[in-house]
Every structure is written in structure tokens, then in C-alpha cells.
Design a protein around this motif. Structure first.
Motif, short mmCIF file in Angstrom:
data_model
loop_
_atom_site.label_atom_id
_atom_site.label_comp_id
_atom_site.label_asym_id
_atom_site.label_seq_id
_atom_site.Cartn_x
_atom_site.Cartn_y
_atom_site.Cartn_z
N PHE A 20 -20.61 -5.26 -11.01
CA PHE A 20 -20.51 -6.40 -10.11
C PHE A 20 -19.07 -6.86 -9.90
CE2 PHE A 20 -21.75 -8.26 -14.27
CZ PHE A 20 -20.65 -9.07 -14.51
N GLU A 21 -18.21 -6.67 -10.89
CA GLU A 21 -16.82 -7.08 -10.72
C GLU A 21 -16.06 -6.17 -9.75
OE1 GLU A 21 -16.78 -4.56 -14.56
OE2 GLU A 21 -18.16 -5.87 -13.46
N ASP A 22 -16.62 -5.00 -9.47
CA ASP A 22 -15.99 -4.08 -8.52
C ASP A 22 -16.39 -4.36 -7.07
OD1 ASP A 22 -14.64 -2.70 -10.48
OD2 ASP A 22 -16.20 -1.16 -10.71
N LEU A 23 -17.48 -5.12 -6.88
CA LEU A 23 -18.03 -5.28 -5.53
C LEU A 23 -17.04 -5.91 -4.55
CD1 LEU A 23 -20.44 -4.94 -3.64
CD2 LEU A 23 -21.29 -7.16 -4.43
N PRO A 24 -16.34 -7.01 -4.90
CA PRO A 24 -15.39 -7.58 -3.92
C PRO A 24 -14.26 -6.61 -3.57
CG PRO A 24 -15.84 -9.14 -5.69
CD PRO A 24 -16.43 -7.83 -6.12
N ILE A 25 -13.85 -5.79 -4.55
CA ILE A 25 -12.79 -4.81 -4.28
C ILE A 25 -13.30 -3.75 -3.33
CG2 ILE A 25 -11.30 -3.07 -5.35
CD1 ILE A 25 -11.44 -4.85 -7.92
N LEU A 26 -14.53 -3.28 -3.56
CA LEU A 26 -15.11 -2.28 -2.67
C LEU A 26 -15.30 -2.84 -1.27
CD1 LEU A 26 -17.80 -0.57 -4.92
CD2 LEU A 26 -15.79 0.51 -3.91
N GLN A 27 -15.75 -4.09 -1.17
CA GLN A 27 -15.92 -4.70 0.15
C GLN A 27 -14.61 -4.67 0.92
OE1 GLN A 27 -17.99 -8.53 0.50
NE2 GLN A 27 -16.31 -9.26 1.78
N ARG A 28 -13.55 -5.12 0.28
CA ARG A 28 -12.25 -5.17 0.97
C ARG A 28 -11.77 -3.77 1.31
NH1 ARG A 28 -8.20 -9.64 -0.91
NH2 ARG A 28 -9.99 -10.73 -0.04
N ARG A 29 -11.96 -2.84 0.40
CA ARG A 29 -11.51 -1.47 0.63
C ARG A 29 -12.24 -0.85 1.82
NH1 ARG A 29 -12.20 1.80 -4.58
NH2 ARG A 29 -10.59 0.32 -5.27
N ILE A 30 -13.56 -1.07 1.91
CA ILE A 30 -14.34 -0.49 3.01
C ILE A 30 -13.98 -1.15 4.33
CG2 ILE A 30 -16.67 -0.17 3.92
CD1 ILE A 30 -17.62 0.05 0.97
N VAL A 31 -13.83 -2.49 4.34
CA VAL A 31 -13.41 -3.17 5.58
C VAL A 31 -12.08 -2.62 6.05
CG1 VAL A 31 -12.67 -5.38 6.55
CG2 VAL A 31 -14.71 -5.29 5.11
N LYS A 32 -11.13 -2.49 5.15
CA LYS A 32 -9.80 -1.97 5.51
C LYS A 32 -9.89 -0.54 6.04
CE LYS A 32 -5.14 -1.58 3.54
NZ LYS A 32 -4.88 -0.14 3.53
#
Length: 467
Positions: free
Chosen positions: A251-263
Motif C-alpha cells: 500500500f505504501e507503493d500505491l501513490p508512487i505507482l499512481q504518479r509514475r503511471i500518470v507521468k
């Protein structure tokens, strides 16, 4: 339209009446989602008709998105819910075999036993129950309950990190896809997409039915994340479906993945939706939590094309307040700027380079307006992904379907307009439409971009015009 971030809302028992659909549109909804996991065909067809009628009354271009169920793994029917405590043993078995222990249920995927191994984590009901697989047989698995809770019928199962050999489309998906094409869906979402081949299979199945919808690929597991570039390149839109994805990854990786995918969507030129639990507490509460406000703000600040509401509007008590909350939060953060991922778009062809030049010109002119003349919406999407600063970004197209498909794209307001053989006449008619709506004043600079051919205007051209 001062708000750039678009809004997708899901219909359900709380919002299925024509009056409520109209209120959602009036409140700011741009796309209406039908979740085929829960939607009977007659209901979905009637909802599509209602959306079209309410949109037409308002002269609004509201898209309809059919969200396919996908190859999800679910438990079977139970005579009574299981009240589980830590240390209990639960059996998941094929439907054709008998239980071997009291707490036993079937699974709808008979290949499960061949995909898992002892020691894998099994998650039930979107994280409500955690179990450890202790024993694997040919026809069943036995799990040890690690967190107490209640398990009901047809609960969703996740297996984080396990590669599942599920088909891209189930028999139900094919039936739902045929309905979506029959109803003239603007978007069709494929659930649990794991690689580019799955997106290709969905598109080919839709085209075989002579459908013209655009394809949304839902990123929901670790395998999709590993294949994200290939999925982005072949899809029309990416949906970051944070419910299942948040279970599949730490779960701590989810915000990082969200930003990475949006970018990455910005870089590769594909639109992106952030979805799931944006305002989850508002299913029962009239105001969002402060954490939810920050979450919505963050997605809008990342300049995602659209945000999506699910249970908040389908079964929640306050669907109108949810729409109002998203609109207020997105509008407020947009006034503070954004991450600027649009500057990272990879320019691969002449059309994209023209789009970049047009955005640079429009951004350099105070109070400029932006007009795109487009037949298929491709150039309009390219420009939108570069995130021009102006709030006045208008697309004109002869096709109603293109208007609706642009309703998911950040920052664009689409108008239907027949194109003249004389480009000057088309420009004048488009400008007059904006004058009537008081969207331009005499002398306002307008950057006009076109990907259509005419006698005096080449494809991929830029013109500076004054109203």
C-alpha cells in the motif's frame, strides 16, 4: 468551463432516475459509467437511453462508459456467511468436488490450483480478509485465516504477485461487449488487463461487432504494472483502478505507482483516469474526510484527465454532494497550477510537433483562446496532453461521437460543427459560436489548429486569428 479535470460518475440504485441523471450532468459529470459487474442488460440499455435523452435536453456531450467485469476470481454462494477468526481453516475448491472441511466454498476459476503455491497470500473481499495458502491439491486449496472477519457469497479474491492464467475476456464479457456496441457505447473498459495482447483482443472483439468505442485499459495488478508501457501505447485511455491495484501492491507503493503511471501516460500520449475510493466516506457521510480532499487534490494536481466516482454515486446517500465536492476540489487546485507532466510528452511525429508549437504559441499570448478543428479528435487529444495553460480550449468536429469521446479529455470543451469546404467559413462559424456563448470578445487572439485538409489550410496547420 473553468474546470479542466473531467469527472466520471457511476450509475446505480441511487442515481438511476432521469431526474438524478440530469442533476449529475448539471452538477458537472462528463462521463456516465455503467458497471457491468452488477448491471442486468435491460437496465444498462435503459440507462444509456436515459443518459442520451438527458444530455440532448441540455445540448451536452456526455459519454457512456461500459465497464466490463473481466476475469475476476470469486467465491461461490454460501448458505450462511462465514464468521472467521484467526487460525480458522477455509477451503476453496472446484465446483465439481465435495467439501473436505466445514468452512468450504467453491471458486469460479478452476485453474486456480495450478497457479498458486503454498505460502502465497490470498486476499478476500478487497482486503477485508487475509489468508495464507497452506496446502494445494489438484482440486482445492486450504488456507489459514490471518485476520478475523465475515466472508459472504461471491466475494472477490486477489492473489498479490501471482501470475494467473485467466482469459482476457470471459463469456460474460463477450455478451456485455455485444450489448455495449448495440447501445453505442463511447468507451469500453477492460478489467484486469495484464498485457498489450489483452487490450488488442478486446479491441478486435469490439471491431468484429462493428463497434467504434474507445478502449480503456484498467491497470489492477502487478503484471499490468510490469507491462505498463506496452499497455499505454495500445490503449486509448488508462484507468488506474486503485482498489484492486492497492491490494496487489504494497500500500505504501500505491501513490508512487499512481504518479509514475500518470507521468508515463503523458509522455507516451495516452489519457489517464484516477479511480476508486476518492470520496469513499461520502457513501454514508455528507462531507469528505480531509484525507480524501487531499487525495482528490493530488490526482487533479497530477493533471489526470478524469477522476472517477464509483460507489459514491451508484449506491451512496449523497451523490450530488460527491459531484459538487470533486468539482470544488479540482477547480481550486487547478488555480494553483499542476505538476507539469505535459512538458514531457515524447514528440514522435509531425502532428505532435505541430501540437507542441501551437501550445507554445497559445501559452505566450495573454488571454488567448485555443480552437482545434478535428474530424476524429486525435489532434485535440495530442494538444490536451501537453496541458496548455488556457482555460479556453475548444474542439470543433462534425461528429457527435467525437464530441462525446472528447468529454473524458482534460481541459477540452467540444462543439459539433459541420465543416465547410472553405476553411475561412468554418473558422468564422466556430468563432461566431463562441461569440454567442460570450466565450470570446472582439479582438481576442485565437490560436487555431487543424488536422483537416482544405483548399487554403493544410493538414497539421496553425493559424493566429482575432475574433
Amino acid at each position: 468551463m473553468s474546470r479542466k479535470t473531467k469527472l466520471i460518475v457511476t450509475l446505480g440504485p441511487a442515481t438511476e432516475t432521469p431526474e438524478m441523471i440530469g442533476k449529475l450532468i448539471d452538477g458537472g459529470a462528463n462521463v456516465i459509467r455503467l458497471n457491468m459487474s452488477h448491471a442486468p442488460h435491460e437496465w444498462a440499455a435503459e440507462m444509456t437511453r436515459r443518459v442520451r435523452r438527458e444530455s440532448e435536453k441540455r445540448d451536452a456531450h456526455i459519454a457512456v462508459l461500459f465497464d466490463l467485469t473481466g476475469p475476476s476470481i470469486r467465491t461461490g454462494d454460501l448458505a450462511e456467511n462465514f464468521d472467521l477468526k484467526e487460525g480458522d481453516k477455509v477451503e476453496f475448491r472446484r465446483a465439481d468436488v465435495e467439501p473436505s472441511i466445514p468452512l468450504s466454498t467453491t471458486v469460479n476459476y478452476p485453474g486456480l490450483m495450478g497457479d498458486v503455491t503454498e505460502g502465497n497470500t490470498l486476499v478476500v473481499d478487497n482486503g477485508a480478509l487475509l489468508m495464507l495458502i497452506e496446502r494445494v491439491a489438484d482440486d482445492r486449496i486450504i488456507c489459514d485465516v490471518r485476520t478475523p472477519g465475515t466472508m459472504g457469497s461471491r466475494r472477490h479474491i486477489n492473489l498479490p504477485g501471482v501470475r494467473l492464467n485467466l482469459p482476457a475476456l470471459t463469456e460474460k464479457d463477450h455478451k456485455d461487449l455485444a450489448l455495449a456496441v448495440e447501445c453505442g457505447a463511447d468507451y469500453i473498459a477492460g478489467s484486469f488487463v495484464r498485457d498489450a495482447a489483452h487490450v488488442r483482443e478486446l479491441r478486435e472483439a469490439m471491431e468484429a461487432l462493428e463497434g467504434e468505442a474507445q478502449i480503456v485499459a484498467k491497470v489492477e495488478d502487478q503484471e499490468a504494472v510490469r507491462n505498463i508501457d506496452a499497455i499505454i501505447k495500445i490503449s486509448d485511455v488508462i484507468m488506474i483502478a486503485r482498489g484492486d491495484l492497492g491490494i496487489e501492491v504494497d500500500f505504501e507503493d500505491l501513490p508512487i505507482l499512481q504518479r509514475r503511471i500518470v507521468k508515463r501516460c503523458h509522455e507516451l500520449g495516452t489519457r489517464v483516469i484516477v479511480a476508486t475510493q476518492l470520496l469513499e466516506s461520502m457513501i454514508t457521510n455528507p462531507t469528505p474526510t480531509r484525507a480524501e480532499v487531499t487525495d482528490v487534490m493530488n490526482a487533479a494536481y497530477e493533471e489526470a484527465d478524469s477522476l472517477m466516482l464509483s460507489g459514491e454515486t451508484s449506491v451512496g446517500r449523497y451523490p450530488e454532494r460527491c459531484v459538487d465536492a470533486i468539482v470544488k476540489i479540482a477547480s481550486r487546485i487547478e488555480r494553483s497550477g499542476g505538476h507539469g507532466f505535459g512538458a514531457n510528452v515524447i514528440l514522435r511525429d509531425e502532428r505532435q510537433k505541430t501540437a507542441r508549437a501551437a501550445v507554445t504559441l497559445a501559452d505566450s499570448l495573454p488571454d488567448a483562446r485555443f480552437i482545434v478543428l478535428t474530424r476524429r479528435g486525435v489532434l485535440a487529444n495530442h494538444i490536451a496532453l501537453m496541458r496548455p495553460r488556457t482555460n479556453a480550449f475548444y474542439a470543433f468536429t462534425p461528429k457527435e461521437t467525437v464530441c462525446r469521446q472528447l468529454s473524458l479529455t482534460r481541459g477540452i470543451r467540444a462543439f459539433r460543427l459541420g465543416f465547410s469546404t472553405n476553411i475561412e467559413e468554418t473558422i468564422e462559424r466556430a468563432t461566431e459560436e463562441l461569440r454567442k456563448l460570450d466565450l470570446v470578445k472582439p479582438g481576442t487572439p485565437i490560436v487555431i489548429v487543424s488536422d483537416i485538409l482544405s483548399d487554403h489550410f493544410a493538414a497539421n496547420s496553425i493559424l493566429l486569428h482575432h475574433a
